[in-house]
Design an enzyme around this catalytic site. Structure first.
Site, PDB file in Angstrom:
ATOM      1  N   GLY A   1       0.734  -1.293   0.149  1.00  0.00           N
ATOM      2  CA  GLY A   1      -0.115   0.011   0.055  1.00  0.00           C
ATOM      3  C   GLY A   1       0.722   1.446  -0.050  1.00  0.00           C
ATOM      4  O   GLY A   1       1.867   1.099  -0.064  1.00  0.00           O
ATOM      5  N   GLY A   2       0.230   2.190   0.380  1.00  0.00           N
ATOM      6  CA  GLY A   2       0.866   3.650   0.320  1.00  0.00           C
ATOM      7  C   GLY A   2       2.006   3.436   1.213  1.00  0.00           C
ATOM      8  O   GLY A   2       3.275   4.139   0.959  1.00  0.00           O
TER       9      GLY A   2
ATOM     10  N   THR B   1       5.495  -2.272   2.075  1.00  0.00           N
ATOM     11  CA  THR B   1       5.303  -3.313   1.842  1.00  0.00           C
ATOM     12  C   THR B   1       5.248  -4.205   3.201  1.00  0.00           C
ATOM     13  O   THR B   1       6.190  -4.197   3.755  1.00  0.00           O
ATOM     14  CB  THR B   1       6.147  -4.266   0.704  1.00  0.00           C
ATOM     15  OG1 THR B   1       6.274  -3.220  -0.232  1.00  0.00           O
ATOM     16  CG2 THR B   1       5.863  -5.518   0.226  1.00  0.00           C
TER      17      THR B   1
ATOM     18  N   ASP C   1      -6.555   6.835  13.091  1.00  0.00           N
ATOM     19  CA  ASP C   1      -6.790   6.128  11.704  1.00  0.00           C
ATOM     20  C   ASP C   1      -7.482   4.970  12.134  1.00  0.00           C
ATOM     21  O   ASP C   1      -7.078   3.692  11.449  1.00  0.00           O
ATOM     22  CB  ASP C   1      -5.432   5.972  11.252  1.00  0.00           C
ATOM     23  CG  ASP C   1      -5.605   5.808   9.745  1.00  0.00           C
ATOM     24  OD1 ASP C   1      -6.704   6.158   9.131  1.00  0.00           O
ATOM     25  OD2 ASP C   1      -4.432   5.555   8.796  1.00  0.00           O
TER      26      ASP C   1
END
Ligand SMILES: *[C@@H]1O[C@H](CO)[C@@H](O)[C@H](O)[C@H]1NC(C)=O
Ligand SMILES: *[C@@H]1O[C@H](CO)[C@@H](O)[C@H](O)[C@H]1NC(C)=O
Ligand SMILES: *[C@@H]1O[C@H](CO)[C@@H](O)[C@H](O)[C@H]1NC(C)=O
Ligand SMILES: *[C@@H]1O[C@H](CO)[C@@H](O)[C@H](O)[C@H]1NC(C)=O
Ligand SMILES: *[C@@H]1O[C@H](CO)[C@@H](O)[C@H](O)[C@H]1NC(C)=O
Ligand SMILES: *[C@@H]1O[C@H](CO)[C@@H](O)[C@H](O)[C@H]1NC(C)=O
Ligand SMILES: *[C@@H]1O[C@H](CO)[C@@H](O)[C@H](O)[C@H]1NC(C)=O
Ligand SMILES: *[C@@H]1O[C@H](CO)[C@@H](O)[C@H](O)[C@H]1NC(C)=O
Ligand SMILES: *[C@@H]1O[C@H](CO)[C@@H](O)[C@H](O)[C@H]1NC(C)=O
Ligand SMILES: *[C@@H]1O[C@H](CO)[C@@H](O)[C@H](O)[C@H]1NC(C)=O
Ligand SMILES: *[C@@H]1O[C@H](CO)[C@@H](O)[C@H](O)[C@H]1NC(C)=O
Length: 742
Positions: free
Chosen positions: A421-422, A425, A537
């Site tokens: 993802g952003g 890894t 988050d």
């Protein structure tokens, strides 16, 4: 002339007599014990028997039989020459009557006198199912440390485990010379009184205490615990003390000095190969290794501080059992020639191996230099600093080397990639002890990301909760930092909700469990006493599930530790659209209620099976929070719920959760419930799920009666009119009437 000689002899005698007083050895005939307890020098009980005032011990044999030993007002249990003594410490407690009245509250205070409580040997422990405990210095140190211990049944606690269920523990700081323990409860033990009427808290030597579920009821009978105190000589370092050799305490020639690690002063040890009391001349005795180790194949000779082995005649080798030992000498000529030939070829081989080895070493050194550079670049120093400022709490996180992780991931094999993802890894890795781990490799390495990364390490290493993913350690040596987590096997909650293949597997009961566990974990973060944590988050991709569908909250990269005195923090807005608290977004004022909002969105996601932000929905409904609220307002809630969940027996629960979501999604943070309240409500609903009869009104009178009995008149109410807390106690108490209640 003769008188001059006499004078000189006299002077020498005076000086040496002086020296004997000044080198502070105990007088002959000093008592070595008090009752059964050994009192080793530098400690002593009478004049001329102890090194200096801090080492005075009182032996009270007039009032006690067997005699008792005291250090100041503390009862001494044992004195160790390894630099600590054990004393008896008291236990703080609060006890509640069946009607919820506080019947006893004891505070525990202890002052160590000249020395400090050991930060390495002691822990602060609290025991109870509704217990909040704090330890702080009462004579000046203003640091307070504490923990919360909760549980809802005696079956949920684990013997030997002090991680918040029934028992919690935390470290105590260095340099503490006194402490005071306070204890209190959140709800007067109202739901747990039957098996846990009292809470307890105390500082205790870790070795001497192991939590057992029986302690919840029985610790009452224990009035004291063993506490370790680190002692040291004087207030100088070794080097300073050595300058004045007459007052230097490491008197034996075979002794060495080391600095105290808890406060000023130093201590002494016998050199290796010796044992005994280094503070006494002749105190360190040689260890006869030949007797104790039996190290030799051949004949053993004990030497001062060491030993040597030799082989018998006709045998050769180094004689050590663990080395080559002794082998028969080779005698025949041909064997000798063969040996020479062998020797030459081995020599050649060694030369080749040697030179390539040197080459390799040089290479390796270059590599190491590079790694040190990366370590610095990656905030290694910052990390070490933070470690120091949070000393004691980081026992779980360790630093892995590049080799460890390279091996674990099979050199970052692509087959091992389990997430991308952003952020970077995630690889699956296997450590040498066969432990499966997840290794997160962040993508870019700019300064702000490094800070986030260090932040995650610090935040996570403060937490020990079954529903929070565990950080095992990190590696800072590579170009990009690496984090090592426990491996969670069953993917993210998002996969389970939105993946068509998997979605069917998540029943309502399961979803409720996940919601309750997640809420519990976040509530735990918020209420963490030392430093509350705001996750920032919360979203379904950050909720992981294991094979048993146990929830694990993850990704603390953006989390904030909130100093207790700062309820609001102004920060750079961070989070994920769709989950982001609008109030926080507009004001940048971060509070715990921002997590409550995100959690509300997560709940809505669980209920509807819809994504938090979806461009497949019409423009006004793209944001799930708005979509959900407007659907509720227009009373078409049941149209948007996940079809798989809508069953008759779920109606009421779905409605309750929807109401809860609405409260979590209130625009004004202060109108939202706290995470604790949310967690309690969800737990209540779960309990109802387990015992649907409670709700089914099969025995209306009985239920009412029981409710009245269990819920105290001022019982906790969730604001919607339901007494949710009662369900928890029903789980433990009300199973009987369903069987023979008629
Ligand atoms: C004191 O501790 C030492 C080492 O832990 C132990 O060998 C000894 O038996 C103890 N003495 C007493 C009286 O408890
Ligand atoms: C022994 O203990 C008793 C009771 O605590 C106290 O009254 C007495 O003074 C003590 N004796 C000594 C020698 O310390
Ligand atoms: C708990 O204690 C508080 C304060 O002592 C008291 O006001 C309250 O009534 C108690 N609750 C119960 C359920 O007894
Ligand atoms: C803990 O150990 C005690 C015995 O020491 C035992 O009676 C009890 O059942 C155990 N509790 C749990 C939860 O295993
Ligand atoms: C305390 O000990 C006494 C006897 O030693 C025992 O009868 C009692 O049950 C114990 N109390 C608790 C709470 O276990
Ligand atoms: C507790 O106190 C009693 C009597 O005062 C003593 O015999 C016992 O050794 C102490 N135990 C601990 C663990 O301190
Ligand atoms: C060290 O101890 C001596 C006496 O024991 C005292 O006079 C001196 O002030 C102390 N020094 C420090 C730095 O505490
Ligand atoms: C050395 O120690 C002795 C005994 O403690 C003390 O009398 C003397 O002043 C000390 N000398 C120095 C230089 O510190
Ligand atoms: C003791 O501490 C001093 C100052 O911190 C340090 O310079 C010295 O090397 C230490 N000595 C030993 C033996 O550890
Ligand atoms: C030899 O090995 C044994 C067991 O591995 C060990 O206990 C012993 O200390 C060793 N002896 C020496 C001399 O290294
Ligand atoms: C003890 O002797 C062995 C060889 O027998 C030597 O390698 C070791 O360094 C010696 N140890 C000490 C402390 O002198």
């Amino acid at each position: 002339m003769a008188s001059l000689v006499q004078l000189i002899t006299l002077l020498i005698a005076i000086f040496s007599a002086r020296a004997i007083v000044a080198i502070s050895q105990p007088n002959p005939g000093c008592p070595a014990t008090c009752g059964d307890l050994a009192i080793p020098f530098p400690f002593g009980t009478t004049d001329g028997c102890y090194l200096d005032d801090p080492f005075l011990i009182t032996c009270n044999n007039t009032h006690y039989n067997p005699p008792k030993t005291f250090y100041g007002s503390l009862q001494v249990l044992n004195i160790s020459l390894d630099g600590y003594m054990r004393v008896s410490g008291s236990i703080a407690r609060d006890c509640y009557s069946q009607s919820g009245l506080l019947v006893e509250r004891l505070r525990a205070r202890l002052t160590s006198g000249n020395f400090f409580f050991s930060n390495t040997r002691n822990k602060f422990v609290a025991i109870g199912c509704d217990t909040v405990a704090v330890v702080e210095g009462f004579l000046g140190q203003d640091n307070a440390y504490g923990c919360v211990s909760l549980c809802d049944s005696i079956g949920s606690v684990i013997n030997g485990s002090c991680s918040g269920t029934g028992c919690c523990q935390t470290s105590i700081p260095k340099g503490a010379g006194d402490y005071s323990v306070y204890i209190s409860s959140r709800r007067n033990h109202s739901k747990v009184r039957d098996f846990n009427p009292c809470g307890y808290a105390f500082v205790v030597e870790q070795e001497a205490f192991s939590f057992s579920s029986l302690d919840l009821k029985d610790l009452q009978n224990r009035s004291n615990v063993s506490v370790a105190i680190d002692w040291a000589v004087g207030n100088e370092t070794c080097e300073e003390a050595k300058i004045n050799s007459s007052s230097y305490a490491c008197q034996d020639v075979n002794s060495e000095c080391y600095n105290s690690t808890n406060g000023p002063g130093y201590r002494c040890n016998c050199l290796s190969g010796y044992e005994g009391n280094p503070y006494l001349i002749g105190g360190c005795r040689d260890i006869n290794e030949c007797e104790t180790l039996k190290p030799c194949d051949g004949t053993c000779q004990n030497l001062p501080g060491n030993f040597s082995c030799s082989c018998l005649k006709g045998y050769e080798g180094d004689g050590m059992k663990n080395g080559t030992g002794c082998q028969p000498k080779s005698q025949s000529r041909s064997a000798t020639l063969l040996n020479i030939a062998l020797g030459i070829s081995i020599g050649l081989l060694a030369l080749i191996v040697g030179s390539s080895w040197i080459y390799w070493i040089v290479k390796k050194r270059e590599l190491r230099k590079l790694r040190v550079q990366f370590f610095h670049q990656n905030g290694g120093l910052m990390f070490q600093q933070k470690l120091l400022s949070h000393e004691g709490s980081i026992e779980t996180a360790r630093i892995f080397t590049t080799e460890d992780l390279k091996k674990a991931t099979n050199n970052y094999d692509e087959n091992r990639v389990i997430g991308q993802g952003g952020f970077g890894t995630v690889y699956k890795g296997v450590l040498p002890n066969n432990r499966v781990v997840a290794i997160k490799k962040s993508k870019i390495s700019d300064q702000s990301q490094i800070e986030q990364f260090i932040n995650e390490v610090i935040v996570l290493s403060q937490i020990n909760h079954r529903n929070v993913v565990r950080l095992l350690g990190c590696c800072l040596e590579t170009e990009v930092p690496l984090l090592v987590y426990e491996f969670i096997t069953n993917g993210t909650l998002s996969d389970h909700i939105h993946d068509q293949g998997r979605g069917a597997s998540l029943s309502w009961e399961m979803r409720l469990k996940i919601a309750a566990e997640t809420a519990g974990a976040i509530a735990y973060l918020h209420s963490s006493i030392s430093l509350p944590i705001i996750h920032r988050d919360i979203k379904s991709t950050n909720i992981l599930l294991d094979d048993n569908y146990t929830t694990k909250v993850s990704d603390f990269g953006a989390s904030k530790l909130v100093p207790v005195d700062q309820a609001q923090l102004t920060t750079l807005v961070q989070g994920t659209f769709g989950y982001l608290d609008p109030e926080y977004f507009y004001s940048s004022q971060l509070t715990e209620k921002s997590d409550v909002y995100s959690f509300g969105v997560l709940l809505a996601e669980l209920l509807t099976g819809e994504k938090a932000l979806s461009f497949d929905r019409p423009e006004n409904d793209r944001n799930l929070a708005m979509y959900f609220i407007s659907s509720m307002k227009e009373k078409r809630l049941f149209q948007i719920l996940d079809d798989r969940l809508v069953k008759e027996e779920n109606f009421e629960q779905l409605e309750e959760v929807a109401k809860l979501i609405r409260r979590c999604l209130r625009v004004k943070g202060e109108e939202r419930p706290t995470m604790k309240e949310v967690a309690m409500e969800l737990e209540g609903l779960r309990a109802m799920e387990k015992h649907p009869w409670v709700n089914a009104d099969l025995y209306p009178q009985e239920t009412e009666h029981l409710l009245a009995e269990i819920v105290p008149s001022n019982g906790y109410s969730d604001g919607v009119g339901n007494t949710t807390t009662s369900y928890d106690s029903m789980k433990n108490q009300l199973i009987v009437p369903s069987d023979d209640g008629r």
